[in-house]
Design a protein around this motif. Structure first.
Motif, PDB file in Angstrom:
ATOM      1  N   VAL A 360       0.818  -1.212   0.000  1.00  0.00           N
ATOM      2  CA  VAL A 360       0.000   0.000   0.000  1.00  0.00           C
ATOM      3  C   VAL A 360       0.851   1.260   0.000  1.00  0.00           C
ATOM      4  O   VAL A 360       0.376   2.338  -0.362  1.00  0.00           O
ATOM      5  CB  VAL A 360      -0.973   0.048   1.207  1.00  0.00           C
ATOM      6  N   PHE A 361       2.127   1.133   0.387  1.00  0.00           N
ATOM      7  CA  PHE A 361       3.004   2.301   0.457  1.00  0.00           C
ATOM      8  C   PHE A 361       3.807   2.506  -0.824  1.00  0.00           C
ATOM      9  O   PHE A 361       4.609   3.427  -0.909  1.00  0.00           O
ATOM     10  CB  PHE A 361       3.962   2.183   1.649  1.00  0.00           C
ATOM     11  N   ASP A 362       3.607   1.633  -1.807  1.00  0.00           N
ATOM     12  CA  ASP A 362       4.328   1.791  -3.070  1.00  0.00           C
ATOM     13  C   ASP A 362       3.690   2.871  -3.929  1.00  0.00           C
ATOM     14  O   ASP A 362       2.469   3.062  -3.912  1.00  0.00           O
ATOM     15  CB  ASP A 362       4.336   0.472  -3.861  1.00  0.00           C
ATOM     16  N   ILE A 363       4.508   3.568  -4.707  1.00  0.00           N
ATOM     17  CA  ILE A 363       4.005   4.572  -5.635  1.00  0.00           C
ATOM     18  C   ILE A 363       3.159   3.876  -6.702  1.00  0.00           C
ATOM     19  O   ILE A 363       3.563   2.857  -7.263  1.00  0.00           O
ATOM     20  CB  ILE A 363       5.158   5.343  -6.296  1.00  0.00           C
ATOM     21  N   PHE A 364       2.002   4.437  -7.020  1.00  0.00           N
ATOM     22  CA  PHE A 364       1.067   3.897  -8.001  1.00  0.00           C
ATOM     23  C   PHE A 364       0.612   2.483  -7.649  1.00  0.00           C
ATOM     24  O   PHE A 364       0.422   1.648  -8.532  1.00  0.00           O
ATOM     25  CB  PHE A 364       1.662   3.906  -9.419  1.00  0.00           C
ATOM     26  N   ALA A 365       0.468   2.226  -6.338  1.00  0.00           N
ATOM     27  CA  ALA A 365       0.007   0.902  -5.923  1.00  0.00           C
ATOM     28  C   ALA A 365      -1.395   0.650  -6.455  1.00  0.00           C
ATOM     29  O   ALA A 365      -2.251   1.524  -6.424  1.00  0.00           O
ATOM     30  CB  ALA A 365       0.016   0.802  -4.399  1.00  0.00           C
ATOM     31  N   ARG A 366      -1.628  -0.551  -6.965  1.00  0.00           N
ATOM     32  CA  ARG A 366      -2.966  -0.973  -7.404  1.00  0.00           C
ATOM     33  C   ARG A 366      -3.320  -2.200  -6.565  1.00  0.00           C
ATOM     34  O   ARG A 366      -2.755  -3.267  -6.738  1.00  0.00           O
ATOM     35  CB  ARG A 366      -2.988  -1.321  -8.888  1.00  0.00           C
ATOM     36  N   LEU A 367      -4.256  -2.017  -5.646  1.00  0.00           N
ATOM     37  CA  LEU A 367      -4.551  -3.066  -4.683  1.00  0.00           C
ATOM     38  C   LEU A 367      -6.034  -3.392  -4.653  1.00  0.00           C
ATOM     39  O   LEU A 367      -6.871  -2.508  -4.862  1.00  0.00           O
ATOM     40  CB  LEU A 367      -4.123  -2.614  -3.278  1.00  0.00           C
ATOM     41  N   PRO A 368      -6.392  -4.654  -4.362  1.00  0.00           N
ATOM     42  CA  PRO A 368      -7.812  -4.989  -4.207  1.00  0.00           C
ATOM     43  C   PRO A 368      -8.382  -4.248  -3.007  1.00  0.00           C
ATOM     44  O   PRO A 368      -7.770  -4.196  -1.954  1.00  0.00           O
ATOM     45  CB  PRO A 368      -7.789  -6.501  -3.961  1.00  0.00           C
ATOM     46  N   THR A 369      -9.569  -3.681  -3.143  1.00  0.00           N
ATOM     47  CA  THR A 369     -10.208  -2.978  -2.027  1.00  0.00           C
ATOM     48  C   THR A 369     -11.673  -3.394  -1.915  1.00  0.00           C
ATOM     49  O   THR A 369     -12.564  -2.562  -1.821  1.00  0.00           O
ATOM     50  CB  THR A 369     -10.111  -1.454  -2.233  1.00  0.00           C
ATOM     51  N   GLY A 370     -11.886  -4.693  -1.963  1.00  0.00           N
ATOM     52  CA  GLY A 370     -13.224  -5.219  -1.767  1.00  0.00           C
ATOM     53  C   GLY A 370     -14.225  -4.677  -2.761  1.00  0.00           C
ATOM     54  O   GLY A 370     -13.996  -4.624  -3.954  1.00  0.00           O
ATOM     55  N   ALA A 371     -15.369  -4.229  -2.241  1.00  0.00           N
ATOM     56  CA  ALA A 371     -16.451  -3.749  -3.099  1.00  0.00           C
ATOM     57  C   ALA A 371     -16.113  -2.438  -3.793  1.00  0.00           C
ATOM     58  O   ALA A 371     -16.840  -1.988  -4.650  1.00  0.00           O
ATOM     59  CB  ALA A 371     -17.719  -3.562  -2.261  1.00  0.00           C
TER      60      ALA A 371
END
Length: 414
Positions: A360-371
């Motif tokens: 989550v602290f990476d630049i341009f992070a793309r992470l699953p965020t549920g709904a």
């Protein structure tokens, strides 16, 4: 002839980097019957051919110059308006003009190339020793489209050049951190490649559409090129802002309770819209850069508000405590000789998987965020860099579906 050490030589190179410029000039000559077409760089005192299509032996090649005072392009630079002449002898404005006699043409068309900044770059022009029918919607539409595409590509090339410089500057600033170096390599090889790939693909499609005289298709691909360039530009701005976060700014005693109150006022429309309950306990005073502390808590609270839960009343809790000496020694390799505070920002939102806590602290992070689908940005990367600038650390603690806690350790004002 322009030499490589001439400061305008770079503009000739930029024009010739545009993949569709040759096709444009060929299409102009084929579709209008004009024997010579060119892209010219025009300044107050110089006229330089950047790219040419010469089917009448006019004699100019890229890099050649004309005396600026002998050209009609000089008048276009001054007025910013196009000049179109079907027949010089029948033109009230140009029948006695010295330029047509000097260069031996009867028909002439030239449109300004103006960059996004408003800068006048030069002209897209064509001449022929015979009269021609140029003042019609088809020809004018084509010239306007081509001039706009040239300006767009020139803006894009300059943007890429600035990006390269920004990347070099960013790499120099990240060299002290292995983690940030890792991110820089990932950004260069992944994040920035997607908009660049789209630019290349749509540019090729635009070349093909232009070659087939498919004006509507050309416009469609031009819009897609513009969208990809805007995405690329925003990423570069984010990187530039990120690299501008340094520890060399002026430190002062900062009351975090005031900082959080200011941030909550900024976010009040979102907080009230979601009816979010925010509990703020007593927060300490720290030695910090005031603007960076405001940005730190803005990003953390904005993140908490954005991902606040929907299944139960959304809540955010901000608290702090002074840390014991043994906790600091276990946590930090080289703790400062002063007290530290642990500050916790807790929410009951969607939470984060354990495997994603560092990402989550990476630049341009793309992470699953549920709904909520996918999140993308640099907000939490800003947070970590700000905390590092202040000799502290930040980490995330999370339970998927039950919320997230960001834990910040900072030295106290002493």
């Amino acid at each position: 002839m322009v030499q490589q050490d001439d400061f305008l030589f770079a503009d000739i190179e930029r024009v010739n980097q545009i993949p569709i410029v040759k096709t444009m000039l060929e299409v102009i000559c084929r579709s209008t019957g004009m024997g010579f077409a060119a892209v010219a760089r025009v300044t107050e005192d110089r006229w330089i051919a950047c790219s040419v299509q010469d089917e009448i032996g006019f004699g100019l090649t890229p890099g050649d110059e004309l005396e600026i005072g002998t050209t009609i392009c000089n008048e276009i630079r001054a007025s910013g308006e196009a000049v179109v002449i079907d027949h010089v002898d029948e033109s009230e404005s140009y029948c006695g003009h010295p330029t047509p006699r000097m260069y031996g043409f009867k028909s002439y068309i030239s449109l300004p190339i103006r960059l996004k900044s408003g800068e006048f770059f030069g002209t897209l022009c064509a001449i022929d020793p015979k009269p021609n029918q140029l003042q019609n919607p088809r020809v004018m539409g084509m010239f306007h489209l081509f001039a706009e595409l040239l300006a767009f590509h020139l803006d894009n090339i300059r943007l890429m050049e600035r990006t390269h410089t920004a990347m070099q500057d960013l790499a120099a600033q990240l060299v002290a951190s292995n983690d940030e170096n890792r991110q820089y390599r990932h950004i260069s090889s992944h994040n920035l490649q997607e908009p660049l790939r789209k630019l290349r693909v749509f540019s090729d499609m635009l070349v093909n559409a232009t070659d087939r005289n498919e004006a509507e298709k050309a416009k469609e691909f031009a819009v897609k090129i513009r969208t990809s360039a805007q995405q690329f530009s925003m990423m570069i701005k984010d990187l530039s802002d990120f690299s501008g976060l340094t520890s060399k700014s002026s430190f002062a005693d900062v009351r975090l309770d005031r900082v959080v109150a200011d941030v909550m006022a900024q976010l009040s429309p979102q907080i009230e819209h979601r009816s979010i309950e925010i509990e703020t306990l007593r927060l300490p005073t720290v030695m910090a850069v005031p603007e960076q502390m405001e940005q730190l808590f803005y990003q953390l609270l904005h993140n908490a508000v954005k991902f606040a839960g929907h299944d139960e009343p959304p809540r955010i809790r901000i608290s702090s405590r002074e840390m014991a000496l043994h906790e600091i020694e276990d946590l930090l390799r080289e703790p400062l000789q002063m007290a530290y505070a642990e500050i916790r920002v807790e929410d009951n939102g969607v939470g984060i998987e354990d495997s994603q806590l560092e990402k989550v602290f990476d630049i341009f992070a793309r992470l699953p965020t549920g709904a909520f689908g996918q999140g993308e940005g640099v907000g939490l990367a800003y947070c970590r860099k700000i905390v590092r600038n202040h000799k502290g650390i930040i980490k995330a603690e999370a339970n998927p579906g039950k919320g997230t806690t960001f834990v910040i350790t900072l030295p106290l004002f002493n």
